[in-house]
Design a protein around this motif. Structure first.
Motif, PDB file in Angstrom:
ATOM      1  N   SER A  37      -3.234  -2.124  -3.790  1.00 13.55           N
ATOM      2  CA  SER A  37      -2.695  -0.774  -3.973  1.00 13.55           C
ATOM      3  C   SER A  37      -1.648  -0.460  -2.916  1.00 13.55           C
ATOM      4  CB  SER A  37      -3.820   0.264  -3.894  1.00 13.55           C
ATOM      5  OG  SER A  37      -4.671   0.150  -4.992  1.00 13.55           O
ATOM      6  N   LEU A  39       0.134  -2.573  -1.167  1.00  8.86           N
ATOM      7  CA  LEU A  39       1.331  -3.395  -1.346  1.00  8.86           C
ATOM      8  C   LEU A  39       2.167  -2.912  -2.528  1.00  8.86           C
ATOM      9  CD1 LEU A  39      -0.083  -6.960  -0.606  1.00  8.86           C
ATOM     10  CD2 LEU A  39       1.696  -5.776   0.682  1.00  8.86           C
ATOM     11  N   ALA A  40       1.509  -2.457  -3.598  1.00  6.64           N
ATOM     12  CA  ALA A  40       2.263  -1.922  -4.736  1.00  6.64           C
ATOM     13  C   ALA A  40       3.057  -0.701  -4.301  1.00  6.64           C
ATOM     14  CB  ALA A  40       1.305  -1.563  -5.873  1.00  6.64           C
ATOM     15  N   ARG A  41       2.427   0.123  -3.508  1.00  5.17           N
ATOM     16  CA  ARG A  41       3.129   1.315  -2.996  1.00  5.17           C
ATOM     17  C   ARG A  41       4.319   0.898  -2.123  1.00  5.17           C
ATOM     18  NH1 ARG A  41       2.060   6.580  -2.508  1.00  5.17           N
ATOM     19  NH2 ARG A  41       2.852   7.687  -0.682  1.00  5.17           N
ATOM     20  N   CYS A  43       5.905  -1.967  -2.302  1.00  5.91           N
ATOM     21  CA  CYS A  43       6.883  -2.685  -3.135  1.00  5.91           C
ATOM     22  C   CYS A  43       7.909  -1.728  -3.743  1.00  5.91           C
ATOM     23  CB  CYS A  43       6.153  -3.446  -4.229  1.00  5.91           C
ATOM     24  SG  CYS A  43       7.245  -4.286  -5.394  1.00  5.91           S
TER      25      CYS A  43
END
Lengths: 166, 352
Positions: A37, A39-41, A43
């Motif tokens: 979560s 890392l997605a944020r 990214c």
């Protein structure tokens, strides 16, 4: 590192960030979920992070923010005796006293555990730890104090004492 | 002992823990969900955004349940009409769902990350493992065997005219499939962290760290991404491209001359109609409100009938019908820009 792509960053930093996530959560599945979560944020905001050298701190902050949202929704933090993750065995080269201590650290409420991780693994000052957790310095001191008190109570043979690090 | 023991124990555990490899498929799904969340937040910034995000981020197993059709209890039966000429598709509480013109809600029995798009006879969606699924658009909405790719995708788009499907595989290869000719007609490699923003006859709109460009077999046309905007929040139809430009603004470019010529700017996020004749814009307003306007030939006109919701996302169902979602509600706006609520309740997700 200033021109690094997100994929390069993720490939290079997945392992150390996962280890941090594991210390924060104490559970493998939660660690992976938390890190994915965060890392997605990171990214989708990669282009806005000017200093890519600070990306580790950005991810860590994202993980802490997500954790704090979770613990703030709880009426009261409760330590648990249930440790669904089997943890480590001696075959991984972890000393028995370290394993005992980790077992008790995992039983701490998440904010206390996060405070210990930031103070004693990430080497943050009380002020920086407070900033990361979004609380006061007094709260960091209190959380540290109570964490050590609980660990002392659970493991009296360790005779833990506070040594100021900043 | 001192707190040094704690440090040593934590460092020892930190080094001892087995680290699993990153699950790229799950990660890309989270990235898409985060992008949707961010896009919705820009426009609305409030509680209403959460509904769409929760829907977009639904996680479950890939079991395809039996489709069910449910006339809504509060509708007076099958004579009730939605005002929309054809069946529309969306994700409702994590399930791929159809609403037919009679007002009957059909649960298609598929957990879904989002609806890619639909044509007259096919609806394309993502399952919760990022695979493309294809179904018929008429009851019982059967799965059509032989999706263009059996592999999970990082991002995917269907052209507004329904002719082309483009996807980005986990090998960083972009594929464009001509659904009319039933063959792949374009393939090229992109860098890590690229994303497909749209697809049209002129090529595939690709966003990456280098910016935004429309690419085909002959090369690419770069499109400016201004003021820290995001290329991924772009759209293409025919020769027109919309690009989100921060903060809370969009630009419309014409690529027909081989380079990006600025046509217009909008004070919100913009979505092109199927044939680029119209553009829907969600315009932020004070106090976390928002309104929807439709651009048509240079003139912006606000839609009416959305007073009870804060719009969070829009989708063109066809050239004349605009779907708008807000907090737990779905509206359809007609050619006259009059909107009416559709008989659907729950977390509605309109887009992939």
């Amino acid at each position: 590192m200033t021109d690094i792509s997100f994929s390069e960053f993720m490939a290079a930093r997945w392992t150390p960030l996962y280890r941090t996530a594991y210390l924060l959560t104490g559970r493998r599945e939660e660690a992976e979920d938390l890190l994915q979560s965060a890392l997605a944020r990171t990214c989708v905001r990669w282009d806005t992070i000017r200093d890519k050298r600070a990306a580790d701190a950005y991810v860590r902050k994202a993980m802490l923010n997500q954790m704090s949202r979770q613990w703030r929704t709880r009426r009261r933090e409760q330590p648990t005796d249930e440790l669904p993750d089997a943890g480590h065995d001696g075959g991984l080269g972890v000393r028995a006293d370290h394993l005992d201590l980790w077992t008790e650290i995992r039983r701490l409420p998440p904010r206390m555990r996060a405070t210990l991780v930031l103070r004693y693994v990430e080497d943050l000052s009380e002020a920086d730890t407070a900033a990361e957790l979004g609380c006061s310095v007094g709260s960091v001191k209190s959380q540290t104090h109570h964490a050590l008190k609980r660990l002392r109570s659970a493991l009296p043979e360790l005779q833990l004492t506070v040594r100021e690090m900043s | 002992m001192t707190t040094t023991e704690i440090r040593e124990a934590l460092l020892a555990i930190e080094q001892a823990v087995d680290v699993p490899p990153a699950d790229q498929v799950a990660f890309q799904a989270r990235v898409r969900a985060e992008r949707r969340r961010r896009n919705a937040g820009r426009t609305l910034i409030g509680v209403a955004a959460a509904a769409a995000v929760v829907t977009a981020g639904i996680v479950g197993n890939a079991v395809l349940d039996e489709p069910t059709s449910t006339p809504l209890a509060n509708t007076p039966g099958e004579t009730e009409v939605t005002g929309v000429g054809d069946t529309v598709f969306f994700v409702l509480d994590g399930q791929l769902t159809a609403l037919d013109p009679r007002g009957v809600v059909h649960d298609l029995g598929q957990h879904s990350e989002g609806v890619i798009g639909w044509t007259k006879d096919r609806v394309y969606a993502l399952d919760d493992d990022s695979h493309i699924t294809v179904r018929r658009t008429e009851p019982p909405f059967d799965v059509v065997p032989g999706a263009p790719t059996p592999d999970p995708v990082q991002s995917v788009a269907l052209s507004g005219d329904g002719r082309y499907l483009a996807w980005l595989g986990n090998d960083n290869m972009v594929h464009r499939y001509d659904l009319k000719a039933d063959r792949e007609d374009l393939e090229f490699q992109v860098f890590d962290n690229a994303s497909i923003a749209g697809v049209a006859d002129g090529g595939v709109l690709v966003a990456d760290a280098g910016g935004l460009s429309l690419r085909d077999a002959n090369g690419e046309v770069p499109i400016p991404v201004a003021n820290g905007g995001d290329g991924w929040a772009s759209d293409v139809a025919r020769d027109l491209v919309t690009v989100t430009a921060a903060p809370e603004a969009s630009r419309l470019y014409d690529l027909s001359e081989g380079s990006a010529q600025l046509v217009d700017t909008f004070a919100g996020s913009a979505v092109l109609g199927p044939y680029a004749e119209r553009v829907a814009v969600i315009v932020p307003e004070p106090a976390d409100r928002a309104r929807v306007e439709v651009w048509d030939g240079g003139t912006l006109t606000p839609v009416t009938g959305l007073d009870d919701i804060i719009p969070t996302a829009v989708r063109w169902a066809d050239e004349t019908t605009l779907l708008v979602t807000g907090r737990d509600a779905l509206y359809a706006c007609d050619i006259e820009l009059r909107c009416g609520q559709l008989p659907v309740e729950g977390d509605v997700g309109l887009n992939e």
